[in-house]
Motif scaffolding. Structure first.
Motif, PDB file in Angstrom:
ATOM      1  N   CYS A  51       0.611  -9.253  -9.507  1.00  0.00           N
ATOM      2  CA  CYS A  51       1.895  -8.949  -9.575  1.00  0.00           C
ATOM      3  C   CYS A  51       3.117  -9.732  -8.710  1.00  0.00           C
ATOM      4  N   ASN A  52       4.265  -9.779  -9.300  1.00  0.00           N
ATOM      5  CA  ASN A  52       5.428 -10.548  -8.378  1.00  0.00           C
ATOM      6  C   ASN A  52       5.983  -9.448  -7.639  1.00  0.00           C
ATOM      7  N   VAL A  53       5.952  -9.377  -6.047  1.00  0.00           N
ATOM      8  CA  VAL A  53       6.171  -8.479  -5.297  1.00  0.00           C
ATOM      9  C   VAL A  53       7.264  -8.851  -4.426  1.00  0.00           C
ATOM     10  N   THR A  54       7.964  -7.916  -4.042  1.00  0.00           N
ATOM     11  CA  THR A  54       9.072  -7.742  -3.406  1.00  0.00           C
ATOM     12  C   THR A  54       8.691  -6.773  -2.260  1.00  0.00           C
ATOM     13  N   GLY A  55       8.899  -6.974  -0.972  1.00  0.00           N
ATOM     14  CA  GLY A  55       8.619  -5.823   0.109  1.00  0.00           C
ATOM     15  C   GLY A  55       9.934  -5.492   0.819  1.00  0.00           C
ATOM     16  N   ARG A  62      -2.498 -16.555   4.340  1.00  0.00           N
ATOM     17  CA  ARG A  62      -3.076 -16.147   2.909  1.00  0.00           C
ATOM     18  C   ARG A  62      -2.604 -17.056   1.698  1.00  0.00           C
ATOM     19  N   LYS A  63      -1.533 -17.667   2.009  1.00  0.00           N
ATOM     20  CA  LYS A  63      -0.784 -18.865   1.130  1.00  0.00           C
ATOM     21  C   LYS A  63      -0.348 -17.871  -0.103  1.00  0.00           C
ATOM     22  N   TYR A  64       0.346 -16.705   0.035  1.00  0.00           N
ATOM     23  CA  TYR A  64       1.128 -16.364  -1.092  1.00  0.00           C
ATOM     24  C   TYR A  64       2.541 -16.191  -1.087  1.00  0.00           C
ATOM     25  N   SER A  65       3.135 -16.020  -1.875  1.00  0.00           N
ATOM     26  CA  SER A  65       4.507 -16.104  -1.879  1.00  0.00           C
ATOM     27  C   SER A  65       5.134 -14.841  -2.232  1.00  0.00           C
ATOM     28  N   LEU A  66       5.955 -14.150  -1.631  1.00  0.00           N
ATOM     29  CA  LEU A  66       6.808 -12.868  -1.908  1.00  0.00           C
ATOM     30  C   LEU A  66       8.035 -12.890  -1.338  1.00  0.00           C
ATOM     31  N   SER A 111      11.446  -1.872   9.714  1.00  0.00           N
ATOM     32  CA  SER A 111      10.687  -2.598  10.954  1.00  0.00           C
ATOM     33  C   SER A 111      10.665  -3.925  11.111  1.00  0.00           C
ATOM     34  N   PRO A 112      11.604  -4.746  11.731  1.00  0.00           N
ATOM     35  CA  PRO A 112      11.681  -6.103  11.882  1.00  0.00           C
ATOM     36  C   PRO A 112      10.228  -6.822  12.349  1.00  0.00           C
ATOM     37  N   LYS A 113       9.582  -5.894  13.257  1.00  0.00           N
ATOM     38  CA  LYS A 113       8.125  -6.348  13.740  1.00  0.00           C
ATOM     39  C   LYS A 113       7.212  -6.400  12.696  1.00  0.00           C
ATOM     40  N   MET A 114       7.103  -5.221  11.811  1.00  0.00           N
ATOM     41  CA  MET A 114       6.063  -5.095  10.723  1.00  0.00           C
ATOM     42  C   MET A 114       6.338  -6.291   9.902  1.00  0.00           C
ATOM     43  N   LEU A 115       7.616  -6.372   9.445  1.00  0.00           N
ATOM     44  CA  LEU A 115       7.992  -7.607   8.465  1.00  0.00           C
ATOM     45  C   LEU A 115       7.331  -9.024   9.000  1.00  0.00           C
ATOM     46  N   GLU A 116       7.545  -9.356  10.445  1.00  0.00           N
ATOM     47  CA  GLU A 116       7.092 -10.496  11.097  1.00  0.00           C
ATOM     48  C   GLU A 116       5.535 -10.405  11.042  1.00  0.00           C
ATOM     49  N   VAL A 117       5.006  -9.349  11.071  1.00  0.00           N
ATOM     50  CA  VAL A 117       3.484  -9.517  11.055  1.00  0.00           C
ATOM     51  C   VAL A 117       3.020  -9.616   9.569  1.00  0.00           C
ATOM     52  N   LEU A 118       3.726  -9.158   8.485  1.00  0.00           N
ATOM     53  CA  LEU A 118       3.416  -9.349   7.499  1.00  0.00           C
ATOM     54  C   LEU A 118       3.698 -10.875   6.666  1.00  0.00           C
ATOM     55  N   LYS A 119       4.830 -11.398   7.372  1.00  0.00           N
ATOM     56  CA  LYS A 119       5.330 -12.737   7.170  1.00  0.00           C
ATOM     57  C   LYS A 119       4.053 -13.766   7.482  1.00  0.00           C
ATOM     58  N   LYS A 155       0.304  -3.876 -14.222  1.00  0.00           N
ATOM     59  CA  LYS A 155      -0.196  -4.935 -15.062  1.00  0.00           C
ATOM     60  C   LYS A 155      -0.009  -6.301 -14.350  1.00  0.00           C
ATOM     61  N   LYS A 156      -0.835  -7.397 -14.654  1.00  0.00           N
ATOM     62  CA  LYS A 156      -0.462  -8.601 -14.203  1.00  0.00           C
ATOM     63  C   LYS A 156       0.785  -9.065 -14.546  1.00  0.00           C
ATOM     64  N   GLY A 157       1.695  -9.398 -13.799  1.00  0.00           N
ATOM     65  CA  GLY A 157       3.194 -10.009 -14.079  1.00  0.00           C
ATOM     66  C   GLY A 157       4.194  -9.065 -13.668  1.00  0.00           C
ATOM     67  N   ASP A 158       3.720  -7.930 -13.599  1.00  0.00           N
ATOM     68  CA  ASP A 158       4.966  -6.847 -13.223  1.00  0.00           C
ATOM     69  C   ASP A 158       5.632  -7.277 -12.021  1.00  0.00           C
ATOM     70  N   LYS A 159       6.988  -6.781 -12.053  1.00  0.00           N
ATOM     71  CA  LYS A 159       7.569  -7.225 -10.806  1.00  0.00           C
ATOM     72  C   LYS A 159       7.602  -6.014 -10.093  1.00  0.00           C
ATOM     73  N   VAL A 160       7.215  -5.995  -8.932  1.00  0.00           N
ATOM     74  CA  VAL A 160       6.991  -4.592  -8.103  1.00  0.00           C
ATOM     75  C   VAL A 160       7.779  -4.752  -6.754  1.00  0.00           C
ATOM     76  N   LEU A 161       8.219  -3.458  -6.512  1.00  0.00           N
ATOM     77  CA  LEU A 161       9.007  -3.303  -5.332  1.00  0.00           C
ATOM     78  C   LEU A 161       8.006  -2.343  -4.304  1.00  0.00           C
ATOM     79  N   ASP A 162       7.700  -3.014  -3.183  1.00  0.00           N
ATOM     80  CA  ASP A 162       6.886  -2.166  -2.157  1.00  0.00           C
ATOM     81  C   ASP A 162       7.976  -1.697  -1.174  1.00  0.00           C
ATOM     82  N   VAL A 163       8.087  -0.272  -1.387  1.00  0.00           N
ATOM     83  CA  VAL A 163       9.148   0.241  -0.368  1.00  0.00           C
ATOM     84  C   VAL A 163       8.365   0.821   0.900  1.00  0.00           C
TER      85      VAL A 163
END
Length: 195
Positions: free
Chosen positions: A83-87, A105-109, A91-99, A59-67
């Protein structure tokens, strides 16, 4: 514990660490091209089912961990749902692509380079933990990962896990023939003619 059992546990720990290292290196090498695999109609269909299951459990506002967040397939869906997402990913390179995509897209996580067997969070930190086709595809022993997910999950929270069916056609072909996804898809498009 006997010396033999301690030795086996130690060897299992070393094997698990080595597997994590090689898995991270594998995903690092695929990171820039990873999202192209979602152009496949079968994967798009599977993705729609994943999103439906996730939608019914957040639901909106859930604090979610994406493993095993990778390049953000589920991360962005969760963000779009409010949702408030933490990922986390290994893989450092996958995280670079995601960042890079997050910035565009101007999101914050929050993103962390972390192993699912040792999550860097306090107990009961998240309302929902999501891991769809993430680490469970690669772990020899998933017990410690599940224990860590349970540890960081708030009381009454939900864990959403998706694993690759070992009898699914494409993963089976990949395992048997040791081909990459792109080669399998190319072969299937050519009508299964192996030349």
């Amino acid at each position: 514990l006997s010396k033999k059992r301690i030795g086996l546990l130690f060897m299992d720990s070393i094997c698990q660490r080595n597997k994590i290292s090689s898995t991270a290196e594998g995903y690092d090498s695929l990171a820039e091209e990873w999202d192209r695999r979602y152009e496949n109609p079968t994967i798009r269909y599977r993705r729609s089912i994943e999103f439906d299951v996730i939608s019914k459990n957040i639901k909106k506002g859930d604090k979610v961990l994406d493993v095993g967040c990778g390049s953000g397939r589920h991360t962005f869906f969760l963000l779009e749902k409010g949702c408030n997402v933490t990922g986390i990913d290994i893989s450092p390179k996958m995280l670079e692509v995601l960042k890079r995509k997050v910035k565009e897209r101007k999101y914050s996580l929050s993103l962390f380079l972390a192993d699912c067997n040792n999550l860097p969070f306090e107990p009961e930190s998240f309302d929902v933990v999501v891991s769809i086709y993430g680490p469970f595809t690669h772990l020899r022993n998933s017990v410690s990962c599940i224990q860590e997910m349970m540890r960081v999950l708030k009381r009454g929270g939900k864990i959403i896990v998706g694993v690759e069916n070992k009898w699914a056609l494409l993963p089976l072909i990949r395992r048997v023939l040791k081909f990459e996804w792109s080669k399998i898809i190319m072969l299937l498009r050519e009508g299964g003619k192996f030349t």
